[in-house]
Design an enzyme around this catalytic site. Structure first.
Site, PDB file in Angstrom:
ATOM      1  N   ASN A  87     -10.349  -2.948   2.492  1.00 26.08           N
ATOM      2  CA  ASN A  87     -10.049  -2.998   1.057  1.00 26.08           C
ATOM      3  C   ASN A  87     -11.316  -2.788   0.261  1.00 26.08           C
ATOM      4  OD1 ASN A  87      -7.292  -3.503   1.163  1.00 26.08           O
ATOM      5  ND2 ASN A  87      -7.514  -5.735   1.117  1.00 26.08           N
TER       6      ASN A  87
ATOM      7  N   HIS B 119       0.824  -1.210   0.000  1.00 32.06           N
ATOM      8  CA  HIS B 119       0.000   0.000   0.000  1.00 32.06           C
ATOM      9  C   HIS B 119       0.856   1.257   0.000  1.00 32.06           C
ATOM     10  CE1 HIS B 119      -3.831  -2.132   0.783  1.00 32.06           C
ATOM     11  NE2 HIS B 119      -3.029  -2.989   1.401  1.00 32.06           N
TER      12      HIS B 119
HETATM   13 FE1  HDE Z   1      -2.423  -4.889   5.479  1.00 35.90          FE
HETATM   14  N1  HDE Z   1      -0.698  -4.085   6.008  1.00 35.90           N
HETATM   15  N2  HDE Z   1      -1.885  -6.635   6.207  1.00 35.90           N
HETATM   16  N3  HDE Z   1      -4.137  -5.731   4.848  1.00 35.90           N
HETATM   17  N4  HDE Z   1      -3.013  -3.139   4.874  1.00 35.90           N
HETATM   18  C1  HDE Z   1      -0.289  -2.808   5.847  1.00 35.90           C
HETATM   19  O1  HDE Z   1       0.869  -1.560   7.522  1.00 35.90           O
HETATM   20  C2  HDE Z   1      -0.852  -6.858   7.044  1.00 35.90           C
HETATM   21  C3  HDE Z   1      -4.520  -7.049   4.999  1.00 35.90           C
HETATM   22  C4  HDE Z   1      -4.266  -2.787   4.421  1.00 35.90           C
HETATM   23  O2  HDE Z   1      -3.082   3.362   3.904  1.00 35.90           O
HETATM   24  C5  HDE Z   1       1.036  -2.526   6.467  1.00 35.90           C
HETATM   25  O3  HDE Z   1       1.227   0.647   7.835  1.00 35.90           O
HETATM   26  C6  HDE Z   1      -0.844  -8.213   7.481  1.00 35.90           C
HETATM   27  C7  HDE Z   1      -5.924  -7.207   4.819  1.00 35.90           C
HETATM   28  C8  HDE Z   1      -4.314  -1.431   4.075  1.00 35.90           C
HETATM   29  O4  HDE Z   1      -1.549   3.267   5.485  1.00 35.90           O
HETATM   30  C9  HDE Z   1       1.436  -3.862   7.036  1.00 35.90           C
HETATM   31  C10 HDE Z   1      -1.884  -8.828   6.869  1.00 35.90           C
HETATM   32  C11 HDE Z   1      -6.403  -5.967   4.547  1.00 35.90           C
HETATM   33  C12 HDE Z   1      -3.061  -0.913   4.333  1.00 35.90           C
HETATM   34  C13 HDE Z   1       0.218  -4.707   6.781  1.00 35.90           C
HETATM   35  C14 HDE Z   1      -2.515  -7.844   6.090  1.00 35.90           C
HETATM   36  C15 HDE Z   1      -5.293  -5.063   4.575  1.00 35.90           C
HETATM   37  C16 HDE Z   1      -2.271  -1.984   4.832  1.00 35.90           C
HETATM   38  C17 HDE Z   1       2.040  -1.891   5.555  1.00 35.90           C
HETATM   39  C18 HDE Z   1      -2.311 -10.293   6.942  1.00 35.90           C
HETATM   40  C19 HDE Z   1      -7.843  -5.561   4.234  1.00 35.90           C
HETATM   41  C20 HDE Z   1      -2.599   0.522   4.084  1.00 35.90           C
HETATM   42  C21 HDE Z   1       2.018  -0.442   5.885  1.00 35.90           C
HETATM   43  C22 HDE Z   1      -2.604 -10.696   8.261  1.00 35.90           C
HETATM   44  C23 HDE Z   1      -8.749  -5.854   5.329  1.00 35.90           C
HETATM   45  C24 HDE Z   1      -2.995   1.402   5.203  1.00 35.90           C
HETATM   46  C25 HDE Z   1       1.360  -0.361   7.163  1.00 35.90           C
HETATM   47  C26 HDE Z   1      -2.507   2.804   4.848  1.00 35.90           C
HETATM   48  C27 HDE Z   1      -0.949  -1.847   5.250  1.00 35.90           C
HETATM   49  C28 HDE Z   1       0.125  -5.901   7.350  1.00 35.90           C
HETATM   50  C29 HDE Z   1      -3.629  -8.134   5.211  1.00 35.90           C
HETATM   51  C30 HDE Z   1      -5.431  -3.678   4.277  1.00 35.90           C
HETATM   52  C31 HDE Z   1       2.689  -4.441   6.404  1.00 35.90           C
HETATM   53  C32 HDE Z   1       0.187  -8.827   8.436  1.00 35.90           C
HETATM   54  C33 HDE Z   1      -6.697  -8.523   4.931  1.00 35.90           C
HETATM   55  C34 HDE Z   1      -5.548  -0.689   3.536  1.00 35.90           C
HETATM   56  O5  HDE Z   1       1.641  -3.767   8.397  1.00 35.90           O
END
Ligand code: HDE
Length: 691
Positions: free
Chosen positions: A149, A76
């Site tokens: 999402n 993201h």
């Molecule tokens: Fe993320 N996700 N994610 N993700 N995600 C990040 O955190 C993570 C997942 C989502 O505009 C990171 O600050 C794990 C689902 C958005 O700043 C990180 C898992 C969904 C954004 C991270 C998921 C999301 C992130 C990277 C599996 C939809 C951007 C930057 C367990 C429900 C937020 C940060 C923004 C960002 C981890 C899966 C949505 C790496 C471990 C499912 C919208 O921490």
């Protein structure tokens, strides 16, 4: 169209000299406030001598410049933000004590960020990708982040697989390609060895991942959460955001061209919308259901690869999410904003969804690393809009200044105290079991909901899914990976698998992948189709008018008036940016030079050249592309007789259908704009055969 990029500073509105623009400006200073006399020259020994080490002004400026970059988000990385508010349209105190819902009409400030997932910060807006949909509610009982999402399910069921998924979709470690693309061997190898990702795969191969505008996407919290009322009673909940102006996507061929013409297409769309004083709006909804109801579903609501069909639990609209203010500074806001699923408030709680559980750790953890300090929640964009009282202290860049001697509790001096009455309470839910690493059997049906999504699409949308899969898998070098994907598609829908296999040129269908649970049909869900949930209006869309010297000024005016009356924007595309003389002899402003404003960036077009103009341009490449693409992308096309040489030049003069509407007088424009409310003339697609 007004220039949306007029300078935002108070230094006037263009045309001033350097001196005039700076007439009322403050004196330039260093980062510690020392006023600067000369910002053009370094300090040297003699006119042509060495630069002096003592030139602290030069060093301050360069050293500061050298440290501007911070690590981009792991995923993201590319996102765009705006400010706004949430307004409750229901009092939900029966379900939750969460303060944004405690009275009808209640407004809560929000900050929102919409993002792609796989691409780096500089990647194009219209990559085929999931869109992150993050909302930070600044409530009087703390910040609440819904970090969702635009797709209601996810690839994986357990957080432990997330690093593998991200490694597989991102550029391959040896070549560092492809950027912002899932169309490569590692991604399809990983997902074809991960059957739980099948449902998400059909979603990402649908038009959901190539949205026309971030204003026309849905948002989902994805996981099942809990609502907890003042009595401590908890119910399951799924969060939804439905775009006020309906859902709309582009075609893949269009996305490819838009990325070339304008990699900032989506963010420009947000800027232009808000700078015109319009707002961007979603209806916020909730699916609320009890644990007893959930126990009777034929899927597990703790499984993030499953939806709760709206026909099973209707979405209850609870409020409006409105964006009405652009950022002042992209870095200070969208780059350093820290959304985290762990940021919840009283009245909201987690469920035992293993993906959500893992996420509650990862965001806070990655933000410590990315933002370089445990104090990142004190940055203005992250700071709560309510008092913070605790004994946290020190760390890098301690932006808060605690007072007094007390930094521990219990203590006999004073300071903040816990409050069992008003403090956050976790929902009481009984949980027990032996320590074990295992996936629950209730998570094991990986195909039935993938089938539900596919069969709920219109034939047009199903064709797009087939085309997308054939495109992506045709980029996969290993034939065995391509076949492995098809073996999963057989469990989704035999027809889909056969069409993809034909598109790939497979001699025969492979054996179906082994299904742990036999896939079953589910009742179609219209909520899952974009086309079935269009706006039936042209509001918020954009008309491109292709004109030349001598074009009929009354037609141009009629189209402009009709488009604007429908709440749409319009742009004039002509041979020269400095202006175009129409039939009224007047020089009219031009928004884009032909070639600079291709038809892919408009929702509908009017091709109304003069006779002389058409003759001049019928051999011009950009003019031919403008017309050919609009036709191939099933757009509504208004035209006049003089346009025929252009249509003939791209061999569509014999194929004009009801989506091509002839204008003979200004009044005809209203009916044309009315027709544009359908957004695309899909009946043309089999003939146009581009998507
Ligand atoms: Fe993320 N996700 N994610 N993700 N995600 C990040 O955190 C993570 C997942 C989502 O505009 C990171 O600050 C794990 C689902 C958005 O700043 C990180 C898992 C969904 C954004 C991270 C998921 C999301 C992130 C990277 C599996 C939809 C951007 C930057 C367990 C429900 C937020 C940060 C923004 C960002 C981890 C899966 C949505 C790496 C471990 C499912 C919208 O921490």
């Amino acid at each position: 169209m007004q220039d949306p990029y007029k300078p935002k500073t108070n230094a006037g509105h263009g045309g001033e000299t350097h001196q005039q623009a700076g007439a009322n400006s403050p004196t330039l200073t260093t980062d510690v406030g020392t006023p600067i006399a000369d910002n053009q020259n370094s300090l040297t020994a003699g006119k042509r001598g060495p630069t002096l080490l003592e030139d602290f002004i030069l060093r301050d400026k360069l050293a500061r410049f050298d440290r501007e970059r911070i690590p981009e988000r792991l995923v993201h990385a590319r996102g765009y933000s705006a400010h706004g508010y949430f307004e409750a349209t229901e009092d939900l105190t029966a379900y939750t004590r969460a303060v944004p819902f405690n009275s009808k009409g209640k407004k809560t400030p929000v900050f929102m960020r919409i993002s792609t997932v796989a691409g780096s910060k500089g990647s194009p807006d219209l990559a085929r990708d999931v869109r992150g949909f993050s909302v930070k509610f600044y409530t009087e009982e703390g910040n609440w982040d819904i970090v969702g999402n635009n797709i209601p399910v996810f690839f994986i069921q357990d957080a432990i697989k997330f690093p593998d998924l991200v490694h597989a979709v991102k550029p391959e470690p040896d070549t560092e390609i492809p950027q912002a693309q899932s169309a490569h061997d590692n991604f399809w190898d990983f997902v074809s060895l991960t059957p739980e990702s099948t449902h998400m795969l059909i979603w990402i191969m649908s038009d959901r991942t190539i949205p026309r505008s971030l204003r026309f996407i849905e948002g989902f919290g994805v996981h099942t959460f809990r609502l907890v009322n003042a009595k401590g009673e908890a119910q399951f909940v799924k969060f939804h955001f439905k775009p006020k102006l309906g859902l709309q996507s582009v075609l893949w061929n269009e996305a490819v061209k838009i990325n070339g013409a304008d990699p900032d297409f989506h963010r420009r769309d947000i800027i232009e919308t808000l700078q015109k004083g319009e707002v961007i709006e979603w209806e916020m909804g909730m699916q609320i259901f009890t644990e007893e109801q959930a126990a009777n579903f034929d899927f597990d609501v703790l499984d993030p690869t499953k939806i709760v069909p709206e026909e099973l639990v209707p979405v209850k609209i609870v409020g409006r999410l409105v964006l009405d203010k652009l950022m002042d500074n992209a870095f200070a806001e969208t780059e350093v904003v820290a959304f985290s699923p762990q940021n919840i408030i009283p009245g909201i709680d987690f469920s035992e969804d293993p993906l959500l559980q893992g996420r509650t750790f990862s965001y806070f953890d990655t933000q410590q690393h990315r933002l370089g300090s445990a104090n990142f929640n004190n940055l203005p964009i992250n700071a709560p809009r309510c008092p913070i009282h605790n004994f946290a202290q020190d760390g890098f860049i301690p932006l808060r200044q605690p007072q007094g001697r007390v930094n521990y509790e219990p203590n006999s001096w004073g300071g903040p105290r816990e409050n069992p009455e008003t403090g956050f309470q976790s929902a009481s839910s009984t949980t027990e079991g032996t320590k074990i690493r295992i996936r629950p059997e209730s998570f094991a049906d990986h195909y039935s909901q993938a089938r539900l999504f596919f069969t709920s699409q219109t034939p047009t949308e199903q064709t797009h899914i087939v085309h997308a899969l054939v495109f992506e898998l045709s980029k996969v070098k290993r034939a065995d990976i391509r076949e492995r994907v098809v073996s999963h598609l057989i469990n989704v829908d035999k027809g889909l698998a056969q069409k993809v296999a034909d598109g790939l040129g497979l001699e025969k269908l492979p054996a179906a992948a082994k299904a742990a649970v036999t896939p079953h049909d589910m009742p179609e869900s219209s909520a899952l189709s974009i086309i079935k949930n269009g706006p039936n209006s042209f509001k918020g869309r954009k008309l491109g008018m292709f004109v030349t010297e001598g074009s009929d000024a009354s037609l141009v005016k009629g189209l402009k008036d009709a488009a604007e009356a429908a709440g749409a924007a319009c742009a004039i595309i002509a041979p020269k940016i400095s202006g175009v003389k129409l039939s009224d002899g007047k020089l009219h402003p031009v928004d884009e030079k032909i070639g600079g404003g291709p038809s892919v960036v408009f929702d509908a077009v009017a091709v109304i050249p003069s006779k002389a103009g058409a003759d001049l341009l019928k051999a011009d490449g950009s003019s031919k592309d403008f017309v050919a693409d609009a036709f191939a992308h099933c757009k509504f096309i208004a035209y006049n007789d003089d346009a025929m040489p252009l249509f003939k030049a791209v061999s569509i003069d014999g194929d004009l259908d009801e989506g091509c509407i002839k204008l003979t007088k200004a009044d005809d424009a209203k009916a044309f704009i009315q027709a544009c409310g359908k957004l695309r003339f899909w009946e043309r697609e089999p003939k146009a055969n581009k998507s």
